[in-house]
Design a protein around this motif. Structure first.
Motif, short mmCIF file in Angstrom:
data_model
loop_
_atom_site.label_atom_id
_atom_site.label_comp_id
_atom_site.label_asym_id
_atom_site.label_seq_id
_atom_site.Cartn_x
_atom_site.Cartn_y
_atom_site.Cartn_z
N SER A 20 0.85 -1.18 0.00
CA SER A 20 0.00 0.00 0.00
C SER A 20 0.89 1.23 0.00
CB SER A 20 -0.94 0.01 1.21
OG SER A 20 -1.96 0.98 1.03
N TRP A 21 0.26 2.37 -0.18
CA TRP A 21 0.98 3.63 -0.22
C TRP A 21 -0.02 4.76 -0.01
CZ3 TRP A 21 -0.06 0.38 -4.23
CH2 TRP A 21 -0.91 0.85 -5.22
N ILE A 22 0.46 5.93 0.31
CA ILE A 22 -0.39 7.10 0.46
C ILE A 22 -0.60 7.73 -0.91
CG2 ILE A 22 -0.62 9.39 1.49
CD1 ILE A 22 -0.96 7.02 3.45
N VAL A 23 -1.85 7.94 -1.28
CA VAL A 23 -2.19 8.54 -2.58
C VAL A 23 -2.34 10.05 -2.45
CG1 VAL A 23 -3.89 8.64 -4.43
CG2 VAL A 23 -3.29 6.43 -3.41
N CYS A 24 -3.05 10.51 -1.43
CA CYS A 24 -3.32 11.94 -1.25
C CYS A 24 -2.85 12.38 0.12
CB CYS A 24 -4.82 12.21 -1.40
SG CYS A 24 -5.27 13.96 -1.23
N THR A 25 -2.16 13.52 0.19
CA THR A 25 -1.61 14.00 1.45
C THR A 25 -2.40 15.16 2.05
OG1 THR A 25 -0.10 15.51 0.28
CG2 THR A 25 0.71 13.28 0.75
N ASP A 26 -3.54 15.51 1.46
CA ASP A 26 -4.44 16.50 2.05
C ASP A 26 -5.81 16.32 1.41
OD1 ASP A 26 -5.61 18.59 3.36
OD2 ASP A 26 -4.47 20.17 2.39
N TYR A 27 -6.55 15.34 1.93
CA TYR A 27 -7.86 14.98 1.38
C TYR A 27 -8.94 15.68 2.21
CZ TYR A 27 -11.10 11.83 -1.11
OH TYR A 27 -12.07 11.30 -1.93
N LEU A 28 -10.01 16.09 1.57
CA LEU A 28 -10.99 16.92 2.24
C LEU A 28 -12.08 16.15 3.00
CD1 LEU A 28 -11.50 19.78 -0.36
CD2 LEU A 28 -10.55 19.95 1.94
N GLU A 29 -12.16 14.84 2.81
CA GLU A 29 -13.25 14.07 3.42
C GLU A 29 -12.68 12.96 4.29
OE1 GLU A 29 -17.41 12.70 1.71
OE2 GLU A 29 -15.77 11.48 0.91
N ASN A 30 -12.90 13.06 5.59
CA ASN A 30 -12.48 12.01 6.50
C ASN A 30 -13.50 10.88 6.51
OD1 ASN A 30 -10.70 10.92 8.45
ND2 ASN A 30 -12.01 11.63 10.11
N ASN A 31 -13.02 9.64 6.59
CA ASN A 31 -13.88 8.45 6.65
C ASN A 31 -14.77 8.30 5.42
OD1 ASN A 31 -12.99 7.68 9.29
ND2 ASN A 31 -14.31 9.27 10.16
N GLY A 32 -14.32 8.81 4.28
CA GLY A 32 -15.11 8.74 3.06
C GLY A 32 -15.27 7.34 2.53
N TRP A 33 -16.26 7.17 1.64
CA TRP A 33 -16.56 5.87 1.05
C TRP A 33 -15.84 5.64 -0.27
CZ3 TRP A 33 -22.53 4.72 1.70
CH2 TRP A 33 -22.81 4.57 3.06
N TYR A 34 -15.81 6.67 -1.12
CA TYR A 34 -15.27 6.50 -2.47
C TYR A 34 -14.26 7.60 -2.78
CZ TYR A 34 -19.39 3.51 -2.97
OH TYR A 34 -20.35 2.54 -2.79
#
Length: 274
Positions: A20-34
């Protein structure tokens, strides 16, 4: 099994199928589904080289990078630090502020113990840590004294001691926080969150994510840079200047009414409505 993006140094015994790896380092939605790339404001090193914005979530590069006992051959960060060339307008560097809750995204690659679709409850999760690097040079290895731990993101429940209800209940702490895992075990999105320490010195820092699935598999890591500001107002000014939204992170489970895993009272998506 798909080959994965070389954004991270990983340890894989000969027959291991974990990555695995980190794709986004500042995503706007915590606990998102998609996954939604429009909700990603910043990316890891060399995300452009691996086309992380536009390729299918969970797919990546063309070779496996191992983290083993030879750091002089296989460094902690797969791509060496090169701020001028690692980021661009399509895959920009992150900007944080002291006290901010930062959301990260990663693919699950089959490693979730979800009783809704898995008889095997033993997909492990041992350690999920965030580090800041002391200095401007990449550390040699995962045991380097240049790595300063700033956050422990916890571990997900797994094993037969946990009930089916616990294993299929979200959100979770740790790696296995992927509510829609059963729809796409290989490429489902998982999210973490961590907090920028109030005593971190403002300025540009290298951040390192470390995941240990099980002790027999060496750590997985991803490295990226971020400009850390003292206040949200300063960070917002920078994001406005670079054409990015200043929207605060929201939590999927706080803005939607969910019953038995189904959204019964959806909120308006801030990205769509804005």
């Amino acid at each position: 099994m798909k080959l994965f993006v070389a954004l991270l140094a990983v340890g894989l015994p000969a027959l291991a199928a974990a990555h695995s790896w980190i794709v986004c380092t500042d995503y706007l939605e915590n606990n998102g589904w998609y996954w939604n790339e429009a909700k990603c404001r910043a990316w890891p090193r060399n995300a452009g080289q691996y086309n992380l914005r536009y390729r299918q979530f969970g797919t990546g590069g063309s070779f496996v990078h191992r983290l083993d006992n030879h750091p002089e051959e296989l460094p902690l960060c797969n791509d060496p630090r090169d701020d001028a060339n690692s980021y661009n307008d399509v895959h920009p560097m992150a900007a944080y502020y002291l006290g901010q809750t930062v959301v990260l995204t990663h693919p699950t690659n089959n490693h979730v113990s979800d009783s809704s679709c898995r008889r095997n409850h033993w997909q492990g999760d041992t350690e999920n840590l965030m580090f800041v690097v002391d200095g401007d040079e990449d550390p040699c290895c995962i045991d380097s004294d240049k790595l300063i731990q700033i956050f422990d993101m916890g571990v997900s429940p797994y094993g037969d001691e946990y009930s089916d209800e616990v294993l299929r209940t979200y959100p979770k702490v740790g790696f296995q926080n992927a509510p829609k895992f059963c729809e796409d075990p290989e490429d489902a999105m998982g999210t973490y969150n961590f907090t920028i320490p109030m005593d971190l010195k403002p300025g540009r820092h290298t951040f390192v994510w470390k995941w240990i699935r099980i002790p027999s598999v060496n750590p997985f890591t991803t490295c990226w840079e971020a400009d850390v500001f003292a206040t949200k107002a300063e960070r917002d000014a920078y994001y406005i200047a670079t054409g990015r939204t200043t929207e605060d992170m929201w939590d999927f489970y706080q803005v939607n009414n969910i019953v038995d895993g189904v959204i019964v009272d959806p909120a308006v998506d801030p990205i769509i409505s804005g």
